[in-house]
Design an enzyme around this catalytic site. Structure first.
Site, PDB file in Angstrom:
ATOM      1  N   LYS A  64       0.852  -1.196   0.000  1.00 57.90           N
ATOM      2  CA  LYS A  64       0.000   0.000   0.000  1.00 57.90           C
ATOM      3  C   LYS A  64       0.887   1.245   0.000  1.00 57.90           C
ATOM      4  CE  LYS A  64      -3.971   1.889   2.621  1.00 57.90           C
ATOM      5  NZ  LYS A  64      -4.732   1.772   3.881  1.00 57.90           N
ATOM      6  N   SER A 101      -9.750  -0.354   6.953  1.00 57.84           N
ATOM      7  CA  SER A 101      -9.213  -0.224   5.592  1.00 57.84           C
ATOM      8  C   SER A 101      -8.551  -1.459   5.010  1.00 57.84           C
ATOM      9  CB  SER A 101      -8.233   0.939   5.515  1.00 57.84           C
ATOM     10  OG  SER A 101      -8.951   2.140   5.498  1.00 57.84           O
ATOM     11  N   SER A 159      -9.742   2.258   2.880  1.00 60.82           N
ATOM     12  CA  SER A 159      -8.846   2.951   1.977  1.00 60.82           C
ATOM     13  C   SER A 159      -7.951   2.032   1.157  1.00 60.82           C
ATOM     14  CB  SER A 159      -7.973   3.912   2.779  1.00 60.82           C
ATOM     15  OG  SER A 159      -7.142   3.201   3.682  1.00 60.82           O
TER      16      SER A 159
HETATM   17  N1  GLN Z   1     -12.793   4.137   6.176  1.00 64.54           N
HETATM   18  C1  GLN Z   1     -12.300   4.574   7.460  1.00 64.54           C
HETATM   19  C2  GLN Z   1     -12.012   6.042   7.432  1.00 64.54           C
HETATM   20  O1  GLN Z   1     -12.309   6.648   6.466  1.00 64.54           O
HETATM   21  C3  GLN Z   1     -11.107   3.766   7.841  1.00 64.54           C
HETATM   22  C4  GLN Z   1      -9.848   4.220   7.220  1.00 64.54           C
HETATM   23  C5  GLN Z   1      -8.703   3.345   7.512  1.00 64.54           C
HETATM   24  O2  GLN Z   1      -8.849   2.287   8.112  1.00 64.54           O
HETATM   25  N2  GLN Z   1      -7.536   3.812   7.128  1.00 64.54           N
HETATM   26  O3  GLN Z   1     -11.512   6.611   8.354  1.00 64.54           O
END
Ligand code: GLN
Length: 504
Positions: A84, A183, A159
């Site tokens: 990532k 994410s 994400s």
């Molecule tokens: N979707 C969640 C957010 O927008 C989690 C993001 C993540 O785990 N990096 O904060």
């Protein structure tokens, strides 16, 4: 499409060890797949073919030479991996999905990357993400959205949509992600893959660009539970460079992932993580999974976690408070972009303002503003302080639940993959995707998402959670469901992804 890329990572490793295939051949097959499909998927922000092939050739050389050096190779040596683009890599750019870091090269490797290099897994490249990991659809990337290989008009989750889509589309057998609120798990759920959020502190965060430091965890993305466990084992362990790193040695997750016995296992269904807001088809698949586990001898109990009602609110205050502080380092002076103001005077404040205005996307700005507000004098106790109290209540709910269950279970995501654009203009609708994944981050406990079948042709995820340091248990439970639902039913979910129209 080469048959090699549809093997599991464990199968690839076995073929490499037996000398049936070379790592160069395997790595090249993945690079060819990336070349064929990534124009459409956009899982990769950067591909480093030369470096990947160099590592592969080195593994092949060592293996051919035999003797002690060949014997010392890591079991996953030569199996390619994607990273990532929030995890820093020397010699490859790291953008974090942001214009702010366009062209930036890290002077050092993240600890997980060092481990991967030492074990000689060819690094294929860096995967797309919502800017600084803020989002649930990968649409907040400054470099265009990633598309879901199951239906390219839909989101791959976020994400870490790039890592999950790369694994689902056979562009990489393994990938690294980060999970602050879901994410790794939510993208796994909507792409029919497996993703784990390890126990907080059990995988070094050194070199993961911080979003919310008390919630962030690096973890594996893969197509099978066993593959996720193998990668997890490789990246875990104490790191003196991360002050929150746990001192414990890494347990053998691979063994847990080989155990599919659930007779006598107490599985707690979290009352609060179902019902309103969850799609009927998601709940139907979830019930079927419960039935399968029950018929295999698991004891299904219901657990009550009343504070979960406030988890989303607490998360968005704690996460944005910490994120607003972490984002302060992007000032146009130390890293990446520098934008000068249109008009003089060119003061440091005005350079910072112009840089951030141009460098950060809307979602990042929204969270910086929310977090700065929540932390400001006069509001700190009311917002950040209250959210921290809720965090404690959520931890207590988990403690009580684990008194009557060995693992807990819930749907991973309330819906299947939704169409691109559907929630982009509605932050609240986007945030609700994380309703089932956030509690694990607030409590620091491990959780896995495994495929739980299909709803109208799209993957549904089932989540297992275990007490802190109980990562082996989520692999055990995950493997049990995987076997009941996937192996025993014939073709595993990940192998059912529609073939993409590409030149073979
Ligand atoms: N979707 C969640 C957010 O927008 C989690 C993001 C993540 O785990 N990096 O904060």
């Amino acid at each position: 499409m080469s048959d090699l890329i549809t093997l599991t990572a464990a199968q690839m490793a076995a073929k490499l060890a037996a000398g049936e295939i070379s790592s160069v051949e395997l790595t090249q097959a993945h690079l060819d797949r990336i070349a064929a499909v990534d124009g459409e998927i956009n899982a990769f922000l950067h591909v480093n073919a030369d470096e990947a092939l160099e590592t592969a050739a080195e593994v092949d050389r060592l293996r051919a030479a035999g003797g002690a050096q060949a014997d010392a190779l890591h079991p996953l040596a030569g199996v390619p991996v994607a990273v990532k683009d929030l995890i820093v890599t020397r010699g490859q750019p790291t953008t974090s999905g942001s214009k702010m870091l366009e062209g930036w090269m890290s002077p050092y490797d993240a600890t997980v990357v060092t481990k991967i290099r030492q074990a000689k897994l060819p690094i294929l490249g860096k995967t797309n993400l919502d800017e600084f990991a803020m989002g649930s659809s990968t649409e907040h990337s400054a470099y265009g959205p990633t598309r879901n290989p199951w239906d390219t008009s839909r989101i791959p989750g976020g994400s870490g949509g790039g890592s999950a889509a790369a694994v689902a589309a056979f562009e990489a057998p393994l990938a690294l992600g980060t999970d602050t609120g879901g994410s790794i798990r939510q993208p796994a759920a909507v792409t029919g893959t497996v993703g784990t959020k390890p126990t907080y502190g059990s995988v070094s965060r050194y070199g993961a660009i911080a979003m919310a430091s008390s919630l962030d965890q690096i973890g594996p993305a893969a197509r099978t539970v066993e593959d996720a466990a193998l990668l997890h084992e490789l990246i875990a362990g104490h790191d003196p460079k991360d002050s929150t790193s746990l001192p414990e040695p890494v347990p053998g997750f691979g063994t847990a992932a080989g155990n599919h016995e659930v007779a006598g296992m107490r599985i707690g269904v979290i009352k609060q993580l179902q019902g309103t807001g969850y799609q009927d088809a998601v709940l139907a698949r979830f019930q079927e999974s419960l039935e399968l586990l029950r018929s295999a001898g698991a004891q299904i109990v219901e657990v009550d976690c009343p504070s979960f009602e406030y988890a989303l609110g607490a998360y968005y205050l704690i996460m944005s408070s910490e994120a607003s502080s972490n984002m302060a380092r992007f000032d146009g002076v130390r890293y990446g972009q520098r934008v000068l103001p249109d008009q003089p005077p060119v003061t440091i404040e005005r350079v910072m303002g112009a840089t951030r205005a141009a460098g950060f996307g809307e979602e990042v700005k929204r969270r910086i503003i929310l977090g700065t507000y929540a932390l400001s004098a006069g509001y700190y106790d009311a917002y950040y302080g209250s959210a921290q109290k809720i965090r404690t209540l959520i931890q207590r709910d988990f403690e009580a639940a684990f008194a009557s269950a060995d693992v807990l279970i819930s749907p991973t995501s309330p819906t299947v993959a939704f169409p691109l654009g559907e929630k982009l203009q509605d932050p609240m609708a986007m945030y609700l995707n994380d309703i089932a994944t956030i509690p694990a981050n607030l409590a620091g406990i491990p959780a896995i998402s495994v495929p739980g079948g299909l709803a109208e042709g799209l993957p549904v995820g089932v989540q297992f959670l275990a007490p802190a340091r109980g990562d082996a248990e989520v692999y055990h439970a995950g493997r049990a469901l995987e076997k009941l639902l996937n192996d025993d039913a014939g073709t595993p979910v990940w192998a059912q992804v529609p073939d993409m129209e590409v030149a073979k």
